[in-house]
Design a protein around this motif. Structure first.
Motif, PDB file in Angstrom:
ATOM      1  N   HIS A 147       0.817  -1.212   0.000  1.00 49.32           N
ATOM      2  CA  HIS A 147       0.000   0.000   0.000  1.00 49.32           C
ATOM      3  C   HIS A 147       0.855   1.268   0.000  1.00 49.32           C
ATOM      4  CE1 HIS A 147      -3.415   2.556   0.554  1.00 49.32           C
ATOM      5  NE2 HIS A 147      -3.029   2.970   1.746  1.00 49.32           N
ATOM      6  N   GLY A 148       2.122   1.144   0.354  1.00 47.25           N
ATOM      7  CA  GLY A 148       2.974   2.332   0.428  1.00 47.25           C
ATOM      8  C   GLY A 148       3.715   2.648  -0.854  1.00 47.25           C
ATOM      9  N   TRP A 149       3.246   2.165  -2.002  1.00 50.44           N
ATOM     10  CA  TRP A 149       3.960   2.368  -3.274  1.00 50.44           C
ATOM     11  C   TRP A 149       4.184   3.842  -3.597  1.00 50.44           C
ATOM     12  CZ3 TRP A 149       1.068   5.100  -6.781  1.00 50.44           C
ATOM     13  CH2 TRP A 149      -0.320   5.104  -6.601  1.00 50.44           C
ATOM     14  N   GLY A 150       3.297   4.717  -3.141  1.00 50.04           N
ATOM     15  CA  GLY A 150       3.445   6.142  -3.438  1.00 50.04           C
ATOM     16  C   GLY A 150       4.663   6.771  -2.789  1.00 50.04           C
ATOM     17  N   ALA A 151       5.227   6.116  -1.761  1.00 52.49           N
ATOM     18  CA  ALA A 151       6.389   6.677  -1.078  1.00 52.49           C
ATOM     19  C   ALA A 151       7.647   6.609  -1.919  1.00 52.49           C
ATOM     20  CB  ALA A 151       6.613   5.948   0.250  1.00 52.49           C
ATOM     21  N   ALA A 152       7.610   5.915  -3.057  1.00 51.07           N
ATOM     22  CA  ALA A 152       8.806   5.743  -3.893  1.00 51.07           C
ATOM     23  C   ALA A 152       8.752   6.558  -5.171  1.00 51.07           C
ATOM     24  CB  ALA A 152       8.979   4.267  -4.239  1.00 51.07           C
ATOM     25  N   MET A 153       7.843   7.520  -5.299  1.00 46.36           N
ATOM     26  CA  MET A 153       7.628   8.120  -6.610  1.00 46.36           C
ATOM     27  C   MET A 153       8.109   9.550  -6.767  1.00 46.36           C
ATOM     28  SD  MET A 153       3.468   8.640  -6.489  1.00 46.36           S
ATOM     29  CE  MET A 153       3.417   9.356  -8.116  1.00 46.36           C
ATOM     30  N   SER A 154       8.149  10.366  -5.722  1.00 48.51           N
ATOM     31  CA  SER A 154       8.318  11.804  -5.906  1.00 48.51           C
ATOM     32  C   SER A 154       9.692  12.301  -5.485  1.00 48.51           C
ATOM     33  CB  SER A 154       7.240  12.567  -5.113  1.00 48.51           C
ATOM     34  OG  SER A 154       7.352  13.944  -5.351  1.00 48.51           O
ATOM     35  N   THR A 155      10.317  13.093  -6.353  1.00 45.03           N
ATOM     36  CA  THR A 155      11.606  13.718  -6.062  1.00 45.03           C
ATOM     37  C   THR A 155      11.427  14.834  -5.045  1.00 45.03           C
ATOM     38  OG1 THR A 155      12.512  13.234  -8.240  1.00 45.03           O
ATOM     39  CG2 THR A 155      13.454  15.113  -7.087  1.00 45.03           C
ATOM     40  N   ASP A 156      12.383  14.958  -4.132  1.00 46.17           N
ATOM     41  CA  ASP A 156      12.368  16.072  -3.197  1.00 46.17           C
ATOM     42  C   ASP A 156      12.936  17.310  -3.901  1.00 46.17           C
ATOM     43  OD1 ASP A 156      13.820  17.860  -1.049  1.00 46.17           O
ATOM     44  OD2 ASP A 156      12.269  16.745   0.000  1.00 46.17           O
ATOM     45  N   THR A 157      12.094  18.289  -4.157  1.00 41.03           N
ATOM     46  CA  THR A 157      12.498  19.464  -4.929  1.00 41.03           C
ATOM     47  C   THR A 157      13.629  20.225  -4.262  1.00 41.03           C
ATOM     48  OG1 THR A 157      10.196  19.647  -5.666  1.00 41.03           O
ATOM     49  CG2 THR A 157      11.636  21.540  -6.065  1.00 41.03           C
ATOM     50  N   ALA A 158      13.485  20.511  -2.973  1.00 39.70           N
ATOM     51  CA  ALA A 158      14.481  21.323  -2.280  1.00 39.70           C
ATOM     52  C   ALA A 158      15.844  20.646  -2.253  1.00 39.70           C
ATOM     53  CB  ALA A 158      14.004  21.612  -0.854  1.00 39.70           C
ATOM     54  N   ALA A 160      16.964  18.107  -4.174  1.00 36.63           N
ATOM     55  CA  ALA A 160      17.505  17.842  -5.507  1.00 36.63           C
ATOM     56  C   ALA A 160      18.102  19.102  -6.126  1.00 36.63           C
ATOM     57  CB  ALA A 160      16.413  17.277  -6.414  1.00 36.63           C
ATOM     58  N   LEU A 161      17.352  20.213  -6.087  1.00 36.99           N
ATOM     59  CA  LEU A 161      17.874  21.454  -6.657  1.00 36.99           C
ATOM     60  C   LEU A 161      19.059  21.974  -5.861  1.00 36.99           C
ATOM     61  CD1 LEU A 161      14.580  23.319  -7.630  1.00 36.99           C
ATOM     62  CD2 LEU A 161      16.141  22.108  -9.117  1.00 36.99           C
ATOM     63  N   GLY A 162      19.015  21.810  -4.547  1.00 37.45           N
ATOM     64  CA  GLY A 162      20.147  22.231  -3.732  1.00 37.45           C
ATOM     65  C   GLY A 162      21.397  21.434  -4.042  1.00 37.45           C
ATOM     66  N   PHE A 178      15.395  21.751 -16.006  1.00 39.44           N
ATOM     67  CA  PHE A 178      14.842  20.428 -16.303  1.00 39.44           C
ATOM     68  C   PHE A 178      14.375  19.748 -15.017  1.00 39.44           C
ATOM     69  CE2 PHE A 178      15.409  15.839 -16.753  1.00 39.44           C
ATOM     70  CZ  PHE A 178      14.709  15.567 -17.920  1.00 39.44           C
ATOM     71  N   LEU A 179      15.229  19.779 -13.994  1.00 32.81           N
ATOM     72  CA  LEU A 179      14.871  19.145 -12.723  1.00 32.81           C
ATOM     73  C   LEU A 179      13.711  19.855 -12.042  1.00 32.81           C
ATOM     74  CD1 LEU A 179      18.182  18.039 -10.970  1.00 32.81           C
ATOM     75  CD2 LEU A 179      16.329  16.613 -11.803  1.00 32.81           C
ATOM     76  N   LEU A 180      13.679  21.177 -12.132  1.00 32.08           N
ATOM     77  CA  LEU A 180      12.573  21.917 -11.525  1.00 32.08           C
ATOM     78  C   LEU A 180      11.254  21.510 -12.170  1.00 32.08           C
ATOM     79  CD1 LEU A 180      11.380  24.180  -9.746  1.00 32.08           C
ATOM     80  CD2 LEU A 180      11.849  25.753 -11.637  1.00 32.08           C
ATOM     81  N   THR A 181      11.226  21.476 -13.504  1.00 31.63           N
ATOM     82  CA  THR A 181       9.994  21.089 -14.207  1.00 31.63           C
ATOM     83  C   THR A 181       9.596  19.665 -13.855  1.00 31.63           C
ATOM     84  OG1 THR A 181      10.759  22.487 -16.021  1.00 31.63           O
ATOM     85  CG2 THR A 181       8.882  21.059 -16.449  1.00 31.63           C
ATOM     86  N   LEU A 182      10.575  18.775 -13.868  1.00 29.56           N
ATOM     87  CA  LEU A 182      10.313  17.377 -13.530  1.00 29.56           C
ATOM     88  C   LEU A 182       9.765  17.254 -12.108  1.00 29.56           C
ATOM     89  CD1 LEU A 182      12.561  14.389 -14.380  1.00 29.56           C
ATOM     90  CD2 LEU A 182      11.953  14.739 -12.006  1.00 29.56           C
ATOM     91  N   ALA A 391      17.627  13.370  -9.117  1.00 33.20           N
ATOM     92  CA  ALA A 391      16.185  13.249  -8.863  1.00 33.20           C
ATOM     93  C   ALA A 391      15.868  12.072  -7.957  1.00 33.20           C
ATOM     94  CB  ALA A 391      15.435  13.101 -10.186  1.00 33.20           C
ATOM     95  N   GLY A 392      16.859  11.229  -7.692  1.00 33.64           N
ATOM     96  CA  GLY A 392      16.645  10.083  -6.812  1.00 33.64           C
ATOM     97  C   GLY A 392      16.647  10.426  -5.338  1.00 33.64           C
ATOM     98  N   ILE A 393      16.621  11.701  -5.000  1.00 35.22           N
ATOM     99  CA  ILE A 393      16.490  12.101  -3.594  1.00 35.22           C
ATOM    100  C   ILE A 393      15.007  12.136  -3.255  1.00 35.22           C
ATOM    101  CG2 ILE A 393      17.002  13.858  -1.867  1.00 35.22           C
ATOM    102  CD1 ILE A 393      19.273  14.836  -3.638  1.00 35.22           C
ATOM    103  N   GLY A 394      14.588  11.242  -2.399  1.00 33.44           N
ATOM    104  CA  GLY A 394      13.198  11.223  -1.980  1.00 33.44           C
ATOM    105  C   GLY A 394      13.103  11.577  -0.512  1.00 33.44           C
ATOM    106  N   PHE A 395      12.413  12.633  -0.192  1.00 31.26           N
ATOM    107  CA  PHE A 395      12.343  13.031   1.216  1.00 31.26           C
ATOM    108  C   PHE A 395      10.966  13.589   1.548  1.00 31.26           C
ATOM    109  CE2 PHE A 395      13.157  15.835   4.858  1.00 31.26           C
ATOM    110  CZ  PHE A 395      13.834  14.961   5.690  1.00 31.26           C
ATOM    111  N   THR A 396      10.682  14.810   1.093  1.00 27.84           N
ATOM    112  CA  THR A 396       9.488  15.516   1.562  1.00 27.84           C
ATOM    113  C   THR A 396       8.208  14.728   1.297  1.00 27.84           C
ATOM    114  OG1 THR A 396      10.628  17.603   1.117  1.00 27.84           O
ATOM    115  CG2 THR A 396       8.254  17.703   1.456  1.00 27.84           C
TER     116      THR A 396
END
Length: 641
Positions: A147-158, A160-162, A178-182, A391-396
């Motif tokens: 059920h937690g599949w959504g925890a693996a999908m979104s890049t942490d914007t702050a 990744a850009l940092g 590119f990364l910001l748009t993604l 983009a493989g930084i997943g946090f927020t």
């Protein structure tokens, strides 16, 4: 021509000041990514502090603090949540608002104003979400963690850009955009996933109210000046309605940001602001002070005003506070032992570290194929791989979804997986960049040959028959300055430019274009016309150097003396000035400055791209060196086609 003011901090920053030009005093906010660098450092500090606190002898106070309930009531209704949820669902709305604002600015004014350029990052974002989710489900299919599949999908914007800002050259603008748009696309998709897959009950009435309030908020763009306070009230109303609907209200922040337009100020608004400022100078009354203030503020787009005010708070306070509230995992030997073999931890970790680069690079490659009539990618394949790694930084959002999907030990295991990506993904991205830099020049040239062309900021190309040029006309790098002979910052930049020209020999040519700021500098216009009169006699650069060397003495009598000293026909020059013979020539430069979005003097363009930031010798040398390298690679790329 109208001007407003000069930078008051010249002594503190002698090579960063600029004289403002009223016609475009509100240049687009360009410090977003710069703030991300510092914000990522503070975010990392908040994460480390949370881990230390949660594993200290006072760990009980960590859980106790963030479990404290805070209620806001009005009459018989209100909202009650613990402090952690106030941060996650309240303050983080402002973070997603700022992300949406910057994405909208890029869509309206930046690299994405050509809509076709959206295709690659959008498709890459979809690939960068689907592959990690597939990897996560490969570890957890049929298990309690599925059920937690959504925890693996979104890049942490702050983060990744940092990380990109700290580990890549400042010239790597395409990678950051590119990364910001993604990140915006997968943040939006992740928030939709939260609304659909992780919401147990939805109040249709509250959701309908939120939609109606949002529609009214959109209509307010056509309202007069009082729309600001009303917009704030409506924005809060949308958030409350979303909260009451049962859907995570942070989605309202991203939606409002993407709906807030960015645009350059209109000439009418800027001239009105200048007139009111003059009126206040002549008659300093409270009424005129307020009118002048309101006219200046209203000339700037709501997008830029909100970004300027909110981004430091989100970057340096809100997101680090989110990390402090959510990253506090009590690490024990038992937890580490379980996490090493936990499908939840491994699914999140490998989903981000492998799934993101594979999904982003693979989807970008597919979307750019000629068989599907796809556009050319903005990035070469190695840079796409590096971008995918960052983009493989997943946090927020990963922590947000983990807190919705799991409790207890499973939540701690999910948090460990997300935290591990903060360390490992930047290392992977840095390693890829090290490999890219070691590639032979001819290999990099072939890769660049397949990327999209730059969008140039300079509206009018350099014309050797018309423009005033120093240096070799066939130099690979062209530096254009819009300047004002009475501007003190232009005078300070002159020595830097001379040193720069001597450093690069035949690799750099320098072009001066006029932007006299008459309201600020009363003698700038006549000085500009005098330089053109001198050019007609074959001595532009001698007059240019003399005028910048005597910025406090630019009256007609002074100019006449300078003309005689140079060996010009002074009587002819003064006669031409009297009849305004070269006013149209100066006006052409002013028009090109207007079309190029120039906001003051000095303003620089390097090979057609706007140079933002300081103009000291070290900064400009680095920018010119980078441009020379890009030009060399581009030449090889043309030969490789």
């Amino acid at each position: 021509m109208r001007g407003l003011t000069t930078d008051p901090v010249a002594d503190a920053a002698p090579y960063a000041g600029r004289t403002a030009w009223a016609r475009s005093v509100a240049a687009p906010v360009r410090n977003f990514l710069g703030t991300e660098t510092g914000g990522a450092s503070v975010l990392l500090a908040g994460t480390i502090l949370a881990l230390i606190w949660a594993n200290s002898p006072w760990s009980h106070s960590y859980q106790s603090l963030w479990s404290t309930r805070l209620a806001v009531t009005l009459g018989g209704g209100g909202i009650s949540m613990d402090l952690r949820h106030w941060v996650n669902e309240g303050l983080m709305t402002l973070f997603f608002l700022v992300v949406g604002l910057e994405a909208k600015r890029e869509l309206d004014l930046g690299e994405l104003r050509e809509r076709q350029r959206l295709t690659i990052p959008v498709v890459a974002a979809l690939g960068g979400m689907s592959v990690p989710v597939a990897i996560y489900l490969a570890f957890n299919a049929g298990g309690p963690g599925a059920h937690g599949w959504g925890a693996a999908m979104s890049t942490d914007t702050a983060f990744a850009l940092g990380a990109v800002a700290m580990l890549t050259p400042r010239a790597a603008t395409r990678l950051r955009v590119f990364l910001l748009t993604l990140a915006v696309v997968d943040d939006l998709c992740a928030l939709l996933v939260i609304a659909v897959a992780y919401t147990t009950h939805v109040s249709v009435m509250a959701l309908a109210i939120a939609i109606v309030l949002f529609a009214v908020l959109l209509l307010l763009r056509y309202a007069p000046q009082w729309r600001g306070p009303v917009s704030v009230v409506l924005g809060v109303g949308v958030w409350i309605a979303m909260f009451k609907s049962g859907i995570d209200p942070v989605i309202s922040g991203l939606a409002v940001g993407l709906a807030t337009s960015a645009y350059p100020p209109s000439r009418e608004d800027l001239e009105r602001a200048t007139d009111l400022t003059r009126s206040f100078r002549e008659q300093p009354t409270p009424e005129l002070a307020r009118s002048a203030q309101q006219s200046v503020i209203s000339a700037i787009s709501p997008n830029e005003r909100l970004q300027y005010g909110l981004h430091p708070w989100t970057g340096y306070v809100i997101v680090p506070l989110f990390a402090l509230a959510n990253a506090g995992v009590h690490v024990t030997g038992r937890l580490l032992e379980d996490a090493i073999s936990s499908p939840i931890t491994l699914g999140i970790l490998f989903g981000y570290l492998l799934g993101k680069p594979l999904g982003i690079a693979g989807a970008s490659w597919l979307a750019s194929r000629p068989v599907v009539h796809g556009p050319r990618s903005p990035l070469s394949p190695p840079l796409l791989a590096a971008g995918g790694a960052f983009a493989g930084i997943g946090f927020t959002v990963s922590l947000l979804i983990s807190s919705l999907a799991f409790t207890g030990l499973r939540l701690e295991e999910a948090k460990l997986g997300a935290l591990a990506t903060v360390v490992l993904a930047p290392l992977l991205g840095w390693s890829v960049l090290k490999v890219v830099r070691r590639l032979p020049a001819n290999v990099r040239a072939r890769q660049i040959a397949g990327t999209a062309e730059d969008i140039l900021d300079l509206s009018q190309e350099v014309d050797p028959e018309r423009d005033h040029i120093r240096g070799a006309e066939d130099a690979p790098v062209t530096l254009v300055e819009y300047g004002d002979f009475e501007c003190p910052y232009c005078g300070r930049a002159e020595g830097v430019l001379r040193e720069l020209l001597s450093s690069f020999d035949d690799d750099l040519r320098y072009v001066w274009r006029h932007l006299p700021l008459n309201d600020v500098h009363p003698n700038a216009q006549i000085a500009a016309e005098a330089s053109e009169a001198a050019a007609a006699q074959g001595h532009f650069w001698e007059m240019h150097d003399t005028l910048l060397g005597h910025q406090g003495d630019l009256r007609p009598a002074d100019i006449s003396d300078y003309a005689r000293g140079i060996g010009l026909d002074a009587e002819q020059l003064i006669s031409e000035l009297h009849h305004r013979k070269y006013a149209a020539r100066v006006a052409e430069d002013v028009a090109s400055a207007d079309e190029s979005g120039v906001s003051g003097t000095p303003s620089f363009f390097i090979n057609g791209r706007r140079h933002y930031g300081a103009y000291d010798i070290a900064t400009l040398r680095a920018a010119v060196t980078a441009a020379r390298g890009r030009a060399a690679l581009a030449s090889k790329a043309i030969a490789a086609r």
